[in-house]
Write an enzyme that holds these catalytic residues in place. Structure first.
Site, PDB file in Angstrom:
ATOM      1  N   GLU A   1       9.346   5.408  21.172  1.00 21.70           N
ATOM      2  CA  GLU A   1       8.757   4.077  21.329  1.00 21.70           C
ATOM      3  C   GLU A   1       9.883   3.078  21.083  1.00 21.70           C
ATOM      4  O   GLU A   1      10.316   2.905  19.939  1.00 21.70           O
ATOM      5  CB  GLU A   1       7.607   3.896  20.338  1.00 21.70           C
ATOM      6  CG  GLU A   1       6.464   4.847  20.638  1.00 21.70           C
ATOM      7  CD  GLU A   1       5.305   4.727  19.668  1.00 21.70           C
ATOM      8  OE1 GLU A   1       5.432   4.046  18.642  1.00 21.70           O
ATOM      9  OE2 GLU A   1       4.261   5.345  19.938  1.00 21.70           O
TER      10      GLU A   1
ATOM     11  N   GLU B   1       1.473   7.733  22.629  1.00 18.23           N
ATOM     12  CA  GLU B   1       0.744   8.175  21.434  1.00 18.23           C
ATOM     13  C   GLU B   1      -0.550   7.362  21.364  1.00 18.23           C
ATOM     14  O   GLU B   1      -0.732   6.399  22.090  1.00 18.23           O
ATOM     15  CB  GLU B   1       1.605   8.019  20.179  1.00 18.23           C
ATOM     16  CG  GLU B   1       2.818   8.962  20.195  1.00 18.23           C
ATOM     17  CD  GLU B   1       3.667   8.922  18.936  1.00 18.23           C
ATOM     18  OE1 GLU B   1       3.109   8.741  17.850  1.00 18.23           O
ATOM     19  OE2 GLU B   1       4.890   9.059  19.051  1.00 18.23           O
TER      20      GLU B   1
HETATM   21  P1  NAD Z   1      17.052   1.211  14.990  1.00 19.74           P
HETATM   22  O1  NAD Z   1      17.074   2.047  16.214  1.00 19.74           O
HETATM   23  O2  NAD Z   1      18.325   0.621  14.532  1.00 19.74           O
HETATM   24  O3  NAD Z   1      16.460   2.008  13.761  1.00 19.74           O
HETATM   25  C1  NAD Z   1      15.199   2.625  13.794  1.00 19.74           C
HETATM   26  C2  NAD Z   1      15.197   3.799  12.847  1.00 19.74           C
HETATM   27  O4  NAD Z   1      16.120   4.756  13.334  1.00 19.74           O
HETATM   28  C3  NAD Z   1      15.630   3.463  11.430  1.00 19.74           C
HETATM   29  O5  NAD Z   1      14.857   4.202  10.508  1.00 19.74           O
HETATM   30  C4  NAD Z   1      17.061   3.937  11.391  1.00 19.74           C
HETATM   31  O6  NAD Z   1      17.502   4.305  10.111  1.00 19.74           O
HETATM   32  C5  NAD Z   1      16.982   5.156  12.289  1.00 19.74           C
HETATM   33  N1  NAD Z   1      18.268   5.576  12.868  1.00 19.74           N
HETATM   34  C6  NAD Z   1      19.354   4.815  13.123  1.00 19.74           C
HETATM   35  N2  NAD Z   1      20.352   5.585  13.612  1.00 19.74           N
HETATM   36  C7  NAD Z   1      19.866   6.848  13.707  1.00 19.74           C
HETATM   37  C8  NAD Z   1      20.399   8.088  14.153  1.00 19.74           C
HETATM   38  N3  NAD Z   1      21.651   8.195  14.593  1.00 19.74           N
HETATM   39  N4  NAD Z   1      19.617   9.169  14.113  1.00 19.74           N
HETATM   40  C9  NAD Z   1      18.341   9.085  13.679  1.00 19.74           C
HETATM   41  N5  NAD Z   1      17.781   7.955  13.213  1.00 19.74           N
HETATM   42  C10 NAD Z   1      18.542   6.837  13.230  1.00 19.74           C
HETATM   43  O7  NAD Z   1      15.972   0.080  15.278  1.00 19.74           O
HETATM   44  P2  NAD Z   1      15.588  -1.122  14.330  1.00 19.74           P
HETATM   45  O8  NAD Z   1      16.635  -2.173  14.463  1.00 19.74           O
HETATM   46  O9  NAD Z   1      15.213  -0.613  12.987  1.00 19.74           O
HETATM   47  O10 NAD Z   1      14.234  -1.613  15.015  1.00 19.74           O
HETATM   48  C11 NAD Z   1      14.182  -2.574  16.004  1.00 19.74           C
HETATM   49  C12 NAD Z   1      13.934  -1.917  17.337  1.00 19.74           C
HETATM   50  O11 NAD Z   1      12.747  -1.131  17.284  1.00 19.74           O
HETATM   51  C13 NAD Z   1      13.701  -2.941  18.437  1.00 19.74           C
HETATM   52  O12 NAD Z   1      14.389  -2.545  19.594  1.00 19.74           O
HETATM   53  C14 NAD Z   1      12.205  -2.862  18.654  1.00 19.74           C
HETATM   54  O13 NAD Z   1      11.790  -3.271  19.932  1.00 19.74           O
HETATM   55  C15 NAD Z   1      11.948  -1.424  18.417  1.00 19.74           C
HETATM   56  N6  NAD Z   1      10.525  -1.202  18.122  1.00 19.74           N
HETATM   57  C16 NAD Z   1       9.762  -0.558  19.044  1.00 19.74           C
HETATM   58  C17 NAD Z   1       8.402  -0.373  18.806  1.00 19.74           C
HETATM   59  C18 NAD Z   1       7.529   0.330  19.803  1.00 19.74           C
HETATM   60  O14 NAD Z   1       6.421   0.719  19.424  1.00 19.74           O
HETATM   61  N7  NAD Z   1       7.942   0.521  21.040  1.00 19.74           N
HETATM   62  C19 NAD Z   1       7.837  -0.840  17.608  1.00 19.74           C
HETATM   63  C20 NAD Z   1       8.645  -1.499  16.706  1.00 19.74           C
HETATM   64  C21 NAD Z   1       9.996  -1.667  16.962  1.00 19.74           C
END
Ligand code: NAD
Length: 495
Positions: free
Chosen positions: A256, A463
């Site tokens: 997502e 989901e």
């Molecule tokens: P992010 O991708 O930086 O981090 C998300 C999660 O991934 C965090 O828990 C982070 O620790 C983890 N992560 C980071 N690097 C990783 C790796 N190499 N391996 C595994 N896990 C890793 O995103 P963010 O900045 O926390 O969130 C913002 C983004 O999330 C935005 O793009 C937003 O649109 C998206 N988002 C999507 C939805 C949806 O339902 N589609 C909902 C909320 C947020």
């Protein structure tokens, strides 16, 4: 070394929750800061491959017993878990607000209720699930949903409690055990969640939480060989990494990801309703994946609609998210603030005109003005890329066809909002849009049984309701030769 911190008057464990117990803080930690005022809330354990390995082993160990409890047995425990979340509403709300800057009133009034509902809904859903029957020419088919095993769940900071329970609910209800990796910018509500689960009688090892930064704990989790499902919510770049790791082990993955959703307002729309909803895109300081950040307005009503939007957005007071009357809190982190500010700066340098806001808020800190940028072309960076802040773009269209073209003209496809009074137009436009969810004359209504997810780069898979169970389960068809038991039974009694 202290293993708990105090946030307001709430104690939160700062270690991992593995096998039903909080660990000590350990020597490797990361700092957690409140975006409200920049205050350091404390040091949280930074897990890596060792802690992930322990958590996956605990989850694997707990799996057979949890799976064998059946939906009824698990449901009793999960209902207590849901009630436990409600019982700690004040604590969860205060901690989430301190941790990620979301409005306290929103957490108290909606988010915690929804988090509890995420658990209770799937608990009930599992109990009502029957094996689908399909009659073939020679056999009777029965489709069984078997829990897959250990589910790895990774969530972002904009709504950690809501998004974690949205995954934990169906994963546990369908009989899996879980390792959850919360976001490092807002990890604390997930620690409380683990504590509530343990107090509610969720057996040790069924719900494990490993804190840590993405590149270490997250990466170790997605690469772990003993994980059966990966459900990830976050950014597209991280999503690509997760998909790569999942591909290596052929582990089913649900992604997502980000959004850049269009908000279409036709000339026949309820303009006041539409204007109020445009302003609502500033909720959570615009840090909402689903937000309709690209406003597309019929040219014939643009001037009038703009006045109404500016009036509606005028009621969005920026400030401390704990105070009543505040509608827009801070951005989560200095890095996010710089990202948003740079997006707007580059857009304005390229000719965009701020119809509203357009700069950091005078309060300073991480507060940014609700912003609407006009005079932007479809290929502008700010139109094409997710900002994830209180920044909307404003464009006009002359025809329904052009509206759909503009709406579909990015690499995203998470959601869309459509305002019109014409049911036929709504149907045709909704059919033409590339989006996982289309809201018509409403926004952010998410029933738990409906599919949720994104098209194009906004994600893979769906989901929600049965779709969650399809993902978290191994789907098995049992084909039984028709009447074979009667024949076999008859043969045995003959013999
Ligand atoms: P992010 O991708 O930086 O981090 C998300 C999660 O991934 C965090 O828990 C982070 O620790 C983890 N992560 C980071 N690097 C990783 C790796 N190499 N391996 C595994 N896990 C890793 O995103 P963010 O900045 O926390 O969130 C913002 C983004 O999330 C935005 O793009 C937003 O649109 C998206 N988002 C999507 C939805 C949806 O339902 N589609 C909902 C909320 C947020």
């Amino acid at each position: 070394m202290t293993s708990r911190i105090v946030v307001g008057d709430v104690e939160v464990a700062v270690g991992h929750w593995i096998g039903g117990e909080p660990s000590g803080r350990g020597s490797r930690t990361f700092e957690v800061m409140s975006p409200i005022d920049g205050r350091v809330l404390g040091e949280v354990s930074a897990g890596g491959p060792t802690e992930i390995d322990q958590a996956v082993a605990a989850a694997r160990g707990a799996f057979p017993r949890w799976a064998s409890l059946g939906a009824e047995g698990r449901g009793k425990v999960l209902d207590r878990f849901a009630q436990g979340i409600l019982d700690r509403k004040a604590a969860l709300s205060a901690v989430e607000t301190a941790d990620n800057g979301s409005l306290l009133i929103a957490n108290l009034k909606r988010v915690v209720d929804r988090a509890a509902h995420n658990i209770a809904f799937f608990s009930k859903f599992a109990r009502q699930l029957t094996h689908e029957a399909m009659r073939g020419d020679e056999v009777d088919n029965r489709v069984r949903h078997e829990p897959a095993g250990v589910a790895a769940l990774i969530t972002p900071w904009n709504a950690p409690l809501m998004l974690s329970t949205w995954k934990v609910g169906p994963a546990l209800a369908s009989g899996n055990t879980v390792v959850l990796k919360p976001p490092e910018w807002a990890p604390l509500s997930c620690s409380l969640l683990a504590e509530i689960a343990a107090a509610a009688g969720v057996p040790p090892g069924v719900l494990n939480v490993v804190q840590g930064v993405g590149a270490e704990a997250g990466q170790a989790l997605i690469e772990h060989p003993n994980v059966d499902r990966i459900s990830f919510t976050g950014s597209i770049p991280t999503g690509r990494r997760v998909a790569g790791a999942a591909a290596t082990r052929v582990t089913p993955v649900s992604l997502e990801l980000g959004g850049k959703s269009p908000f279409l307002v036709f000339a026949d729309a309820d303009l006041d309703g539409a204007a109020t909803t445009v302003a609502a895109q500033f909720h959570n300081a615009g840090q909402v994946c689903l937000a309709g950040t690209r406003v597309l307005v019929a040219a014939s009503i643009e001037a009038e609609f703009r006045q109404r939007v500016l009036k509606a957005a005028g009621s969005y007071v920026v400030g401390d998210p704990r105070q009543r009357g505040i509608r827009v809190g801070p951005l989560i982190h200095p890095r996010q603030f710089d990202r948003v500010a740079a997006f707007v700066r580059r857009a304005r340098d390229a000719g965009a005109v701020a119809l509203l806001g357009g700069a950091p808020h005078e309060l300073g800190g991480l507060y940014y003005q609700p912003t609407i940028l006009g005079n932007v072309k479809q290929d502008a960076e700010v139109v094409q890329n997710e900002v994830f802040g209180p920044v909307l773009t404003w464009q006009t269209f002359e025809s329904d066809a052009e509206a759909i073209d503009l709406a579909n003209g990015t690499s995203y496809g998470l959601a869309a909002v459509v305002y019109t009074r014409d049911a036929r137009r709504a149907e045709a436009v909704a059919a033409g849009l590339v989006a996982g969810t289309v809201w018509v004359n409403c926004y952010f209504v998410r029933d738990l049984e409906v599919p949720f997810g994104g098209s194009r780069q906004s994600g893979i898979g769906r989901e929600g309701g049965m779709y969650s169970f399809d993902f978290f389960c191994d789907i098995k068809n049992v084909a039984v030769k028709r009447d074979s038991f009667e024949k076999l039974g008859a043969a045995q009694s003959d013999g």
